[in-house]
Design a protein around this motif. Structure first.
Motif, mmCIF file in Angstrom:
data_model
loop_
_atom_site.group_PDB
_atom_site.id
_atom_site.type_symbol
_atom_site.label_atom_id
_atom_site.label_comp_id
_atom_site.label_asym_id
_atom_site.label_seq_id
_atom_site.Cartn_x
_atom_site.Cartn_y
_atom_site.Cartn_z
ATOM 1 N N HIS A 191 0.859 -1.188 0.000
ATOM 2 C CA HIS A 191 0.000 0.000 0.000
ATOM 3 C C HIS A 191 0.889 1.230 0.000
ATOM 4 O O HIS A 191 1.757 1.383 0.858
ATOM 5 N N ASP A 237 5.280 3.322 3.130
ATOM 6 C CA ASP A 237 4.616 2.206 2.449
ATOM 7 C C ASP A 237 4.371 1.071 3.440
ATOM 8 O O ASP A 237 5.167 0.847 4.362
ATOM 9 N N GLY A 293 -3.261 3.539 -3.243
ATOM 10 C CA GLY A 293 -3.916 2.371 -2.645
ATOM 11 C C GLY A 293 -3.030 1.151 -2.658
ATOM 12 O O GLY A 293 -1.811 1.235 -2.815
ATOM 13 N N GLY A 294 -3.677 -0.019 -2.514
ATOM 14 C CA GLY A 294 -2.942 -1.267 -2.447
ATOM 15 C C GLY A 294 -2.831 -1.947 -3.803
ATOM 16 O O GLY A 294 -3.723 -1.837 -4.651
#
Length: 213
Positions: free
Chosen positions: A142, A187, A148-149
């Motif tokens: 992510h 992250d 986003g992921g």
């Protein structure tokens, strides 16, 4: 008189030398421990040493190695099942250089190149016939920069590819992942496994980690 004056001057010189030698030697004794090593002179010297050690430790490369354990999910025996939980406090697990484990995810301490790796080990009780059982394991990332992921890497293997082993314990198989990635500070990395109830977590068989390059 010249002999007397010379004798007095010689005695004066010897006395001054003795005083200087005594002063120098006493200063060395006060500043040296029995092993011959110089002691810290003041609290400010000790503070300087602590700051130096702090800089050295902060400069150590970031690294983390986690070991997996299978815990019962909420719901107990009524269909709750198991889930894979990463732990930094068992077996050979450790973390250094700013890595931390947060809500099941590894948080990257600073931007840079990292080698990320993980292994999931499975024990599958096969049926009477050779019906393949897919086993998948993947690492996800992510990142705010990506919005986003997203999967970082993943792999799939098949167990029960032939007759069941004679020991009756089923197939033993493992999925290993590893690669170099450019990661950013903040992250988050985590794993996803399709069959957590089949995982083998004893003796470091299932693990997850990363280290800075």
């Amino acid at each position: 008189m010249w002999k007397v004056s010379g004798s007095l001057l010689l005695l004066l010189a010897l006395g001054s030398g003795a005083v200087l030698f005594t002063w120098f030697f006493s200063g060395r004794v006060e500043n040296t421990n029995p092993s011959g090593q110089t002691r810290a002179q003041s609290g400010s010297d000790r503070t300087d040493l602590q700051e130096t050690l702090s800089r050295i430790s902060s400069g150590a490369k970031a690294a983390v190695h986690l070991e997996g354990s299978c815990d019962e999910e909420d719901g107990g025996g009524s269909g709750g099942g198991q889930r894979l939980r990463w732990r930094a406090d068992q077996g050979q697990a450790f973390d250094q250089g700013g890595f931390r484990l947060w809500n099941g995810s590894v948080v990257v301490p600073r931007s840079g190149l990292y080698f990320v790796y993980s292994q999931a080990s499975f024990r599958v009780a096969c049926g009477a016939g050779p019906v393949p059982v897919p086993l998948s394991h993947g690492v996800w990332r992510h990142s705010d920069s990506q919005g986003g992921g997203a999967p970082l890497m993943s792999a799939v293997r098949s167990a029960c590819r032939g007759p069941a082993p004679a020991d009756g314990r089923g197939w033993y198989d493992a999925v290993y992942l590893g690669g170099v990635f450019q990661l950013r500070r903040g992250d988050r990395l985590w794993t996803e496994t399709n069959r957590p109830t089949l995982l083998e977590t004893d003796d470091g068989r299932t693990f997850f980690g990363a280290f800075a390059l």
